[in-house]
Motif scaffolding. Structure first.
Motif, PDB file in Angstrom:
ATOM      1  N   SER A 261      -0.032 -10.243   3.700  1.00 19.91           N
ATOM      2  CA  SER A 261      -0.825 -11.281   4.382  1.00 19.91           C
ATOM      3  C   SER A 261      -2.011 -10.661   5.087  1.00 19.91           C
ATOM      4  O   SER A 261      -1.946  -9.502   5.527  1.00 19.91           O
ATOM      5  CB  SER A 261       0.037 -12.008   5.415  1.00 19.91           C
ATOM      6  N   PRO A 262      -3.094 -11.436   5.247  1.00 20.37           N
ATOM      7  CA  PRO A 262      -4.239 -10.927   5.999  1.00 20.37           C
ATOM      8  C   PRO A 262      -3.807 -10.573   7.431  1.00 20.37           C
ATOM      9  O   PRO A 262      -2.973 -11.237   8.021  1.00 20.37           O
ATOM     10  CB  PRO A 262      -5.227 -12.090   5.996  1.00 20.37           C
ATOM     11  N   ASN A 263      -4.388  -9.506   7.959  1.00 18.01           N
ATOM     12  CA  ASN A 263      -4.111  -8.989   9.297  1.00 18.01           C
ATOM     13  C   ASN A 263      -2.678  -8.488   9.467  1.00 18.01           C
ATOM     14  O   ASN A 263      -2.239  -8.241  10.574  1.00 18.01           O
ATOM     15  CB  ASN A 263      -4.428 -10.031  10.381  1.00 18.01           C
ATOM     16  N   ALA A 264      -1.947  -8.359   8.375  1.00 17.06           N
ATOM     17  CA  ALA A 264      -0.584  -7.824   8.451  1.00 17.06           C
ATOM     18  C   ALA A 264      -0.630  -6.334   8.101  1.00 17.06           C
ATOM     19  O   ALA A 264      -1.545  -5.870   7.436  1.00 17.06           O
ATOM     20  CB  ALA A 264       0.336  -8.561   7.487  1.00 17.06           C
ATOM     21  N   VAL A 265       0.367  -5.610   8.573  1.00 15.04           N
ATOM     22  CA  VAL A 265       0.455  -4.186   8.280  1.00 15.04           C
ATOM     23  C   VAL A 265       0.939  -4.029   6.842  1.00 15.04           C
ATOM     24  O   VAL A 265       1.872  -4.706   6.409  1.00 15.04           O
ATOM     25  CB  VAL A 265       1.438  -3.501   9.263  1.00 15.04           C
ATOM     26  N   TYR A 266       0.270  -3.143   6.149  1.00 16.46           N
ATOM     27  CA  TYR A 266       0.654  -2.887   4.747  1.00 16.46           C
ATOM     28  C   TYR A 266       1.982  -2.153   4.715  1.00 16.46           C
ATOM     29  O   TYR A 266       2.182  -1.167   5.412  1.00 16.46           O
ATOM     30  CB  TYR A 266      -0.435  -2.061   4.047  1.00 16.46           C
ATOM     31  N   GLU A 267       2.904  -2.627   3.946  1.00 11.50           N
ATOM     32  CA  GLU A 267       4.220  -2.006   3.783  1.00 11.50           C
ATOM     33  C   GLU A 267       4.229  -1.285   2.438  1.00 11.50           C
ATOM     34  O   GLU A 267       4.144  -1.914   1.384  1.00 11.50           O
ATOM     35  CB  GLU A 267       5.307  -3.084   3.819  1.00 11.50           C
ATOM     36  N   GLU A 268       4.319   0.061   2.500  1.00 10.20           N
ATOM     37  CA  GLU A 268       4.334   0.862   1.269  1.00 10.20           C
ATOM     38  C   GLU A 268       5.610   0.590   0.492  1.00 10.20           C
ATOM     39  O   GLU A 268       6.709   0.680   1.018  1.00 10.20           O
ATOM     40  CB  GLU A 268       4.240   2.354   1.612  1.00 10.20           C
ATOM     41  N   GLU A 269       5.460   0.244  -0.772  1.00 15.42           N
ATOM     42  CA  GLU A 269       6.613  -0.065  -1.616  1.00 15.42           C
ATOM     43  C   GLU A 269       7.063   1.144  -2.415  1.00 15.42           C
ATOM     44  O   GLU A 269       8.054   1.097  -3.129  1.00 15.42           O
ATOM     45  CB  GLU A 269       6.253  -1.226  -2.547  1.00 15.42           C
ATOM     46  N   GLY A 270       6.308   2.230  -2.347  1.00  8.25           N
ATOM     47  CA  GLY A 270       6.669   3.445  -3.062  1.00  8.25           C
ATOM     48  C   GLY A 270       5.545   3.893  -3.977  1.00  8.25           C
ATOM     49  O   GLY A 270       4.545   3.202  -4.164  1.00  8.25           O
ATOM     50  N   PHE A 271       5.722   5.062  -4.538  1.00  9.65           N
ATOM     51  CA  PHE A 271       4.712   5.621  -5.429  1.00  9.65           C
ATOM     52  C   PHE A 271       5.358   6.688  -6.295  1.00  9.65           C
ATOM     53  O   PHE A 271       6.453   7.168  -6.009  1.00  9.65           O
ATOM     54  CB  PHE A 271       3.530   6.198  -4.644  1.00  9.65           C
ATOM     55  N   THR A 272       4.644   7.054  -7.360  1.00 11.21           N
ATOM     56  CA  THR A 272       5.028   8.185  -8.193  1.00 11.21           C
ATOM     57  C   THR A 272       3.796   9.061  -8.356  1.00 11.21           C
ATOM     58  O   THR A 272       2.666   8.568  -8.322  1.00 11.21           O
ATOM     59  CB  THR A 272       5.536   7.758  -9.588  1.00 11.21           C
ATOM     60  N   ALA A 273       4.026  10.348  -8.518  1.00 12.23           N
ATOM     61  CA  ALA A 273       2.919  11.290  -8.707  1.00 12.23           C
ATOM     62  C   ALA A 273       3.250  12.189  -9.886  1.00 12.23           C
ATOM     63  O   ALA A 273       4.373  12.660 -10.031  1.00 12.23           O
ATOM     64  CB  ALA A 273       2.705  12.109  -7.448  1.00 12.23           C
ATOM     65  N   TYR A 274       2.240  12.410 -10.719  1.00 11.73           N
ATOM     66  CA  TYR A 274       2.431  13.216 -11.928  1.00 11.73           C
ATOM     67  C   TYR A 274       1.249  14.167 -12.087  1.00 11.73           C
ATOM     68  O   TYR A 274       0.098  13.770 -11.941  1.00 11.73           O
ATOM     69  CB  TYR A 274       2.535  12.301 -13.161  1.00 11.73           C
ATOM     70  N   ALA A 275       1.569  15.434 -12.377  1.00 15.34           N
ATOM     71  CA  ALA A 275       0.530  16.444 -12.625  1.00 15.34           C
ATOM     72  C   ALA A 275       0.664  16.946 -14.056  1.00 15.34           C
ATOM     73  O   ALA A 275       1.770  17.028 -14.594  1.00 15.34           O
ATOM     74  CB  ALA A 275       0.655  17.607 -11.650  1.00 15.34           C
ATOM     75  N   ASN A 276      -0.455  17.294 -14.659  1.00 14.88           N
ATOM     76  CA  ASN A 276      -0.501  17.733 -16.046  1.00 14.88           C
ATOM     77  C   ASN A 276       0.443  18.907 -16.311  1.00 14.88           C
ATOM     78  O   ASN A 276       1.239  18.880 -17.233  1.00 14.88           O
ATOM     79  CB  ASN A 276      -1.939  18.112 -16.409  1.00 14.88           C
TER      80      ASN A 276
END
Length: 159
Positions: free
Chosen positions: A125-140
């Protein structure tokens, strides 16, 4: 009877021709010159090195404008890990044989990729704190590096 002037021209031309032939035959040994088609000889990690990027030509000593392509034999190989590898190219023309060592670097210049995980139908929502849902990282080269990514929160902000 043969005209002496024509005889002198004929003998002179034949002499010049014979001298030219003797210069070619007895001019000494030529040399083999190696050329590299790629500057730096670097290969990106995961790519195959083209051993044909080094060429050799035989140059005649008195007639350096005359060049003859010479096949090269390659000793050594480029591994599939990061680092420097030395290859030795050998070219042979008659009894003349010359070698040239070439260093090939395997490098990883591809930046890692970070992808955010998004739940279906998620919404901030606007003006709401962003809640990180996760991520993945990949290197060559290193593969999955998700666990090695630093993640921190500051004053209700995630960085």
């Amino acid at each position: 009877m043969i005209d002496t002037r024509r005889l002198k021209l004929l003998l002179g031309g034949t002499g010049v021709f014979l001298i030219l032939i003797l210069c070619i035959v007895f001019s000494g040994r030529g040399h083999i010159k190696f050329t590299v088609n790629e500057p730096g000889l670097t290969v990106e990690y995961g790519q195959v090195y083209d051993a044909g990027s080094v060429k050799a030509v035989y140059k005649y000593p008195l007639f350096s404008f005359i060049k003859k392509k010479v096949n090269c034999k390659v000793d050594g190989n480029v591994g599939d890990e990061l680092g420097e590898y030395t290859l030795v190219y050998t070219a042979k023309k008659g009894k003349r044989e010359e070698s040239q060592a070439v260093t090939v670097s395997v490098v990883d210049t591809v930046a890692p990729v970070i992808e955010l995980t998004k739940k279906p139908d998620s919404y901030t929502s606007p003006n709401a704190v962003y809640e990180e849902e996760g991520f993945t990282a990949y290197a060559n080269h290193d593969g999955d590096i998700t666990e090695r990514v630093d993640f921190e929160e500051k004053d209700d902000e995630k960085n």
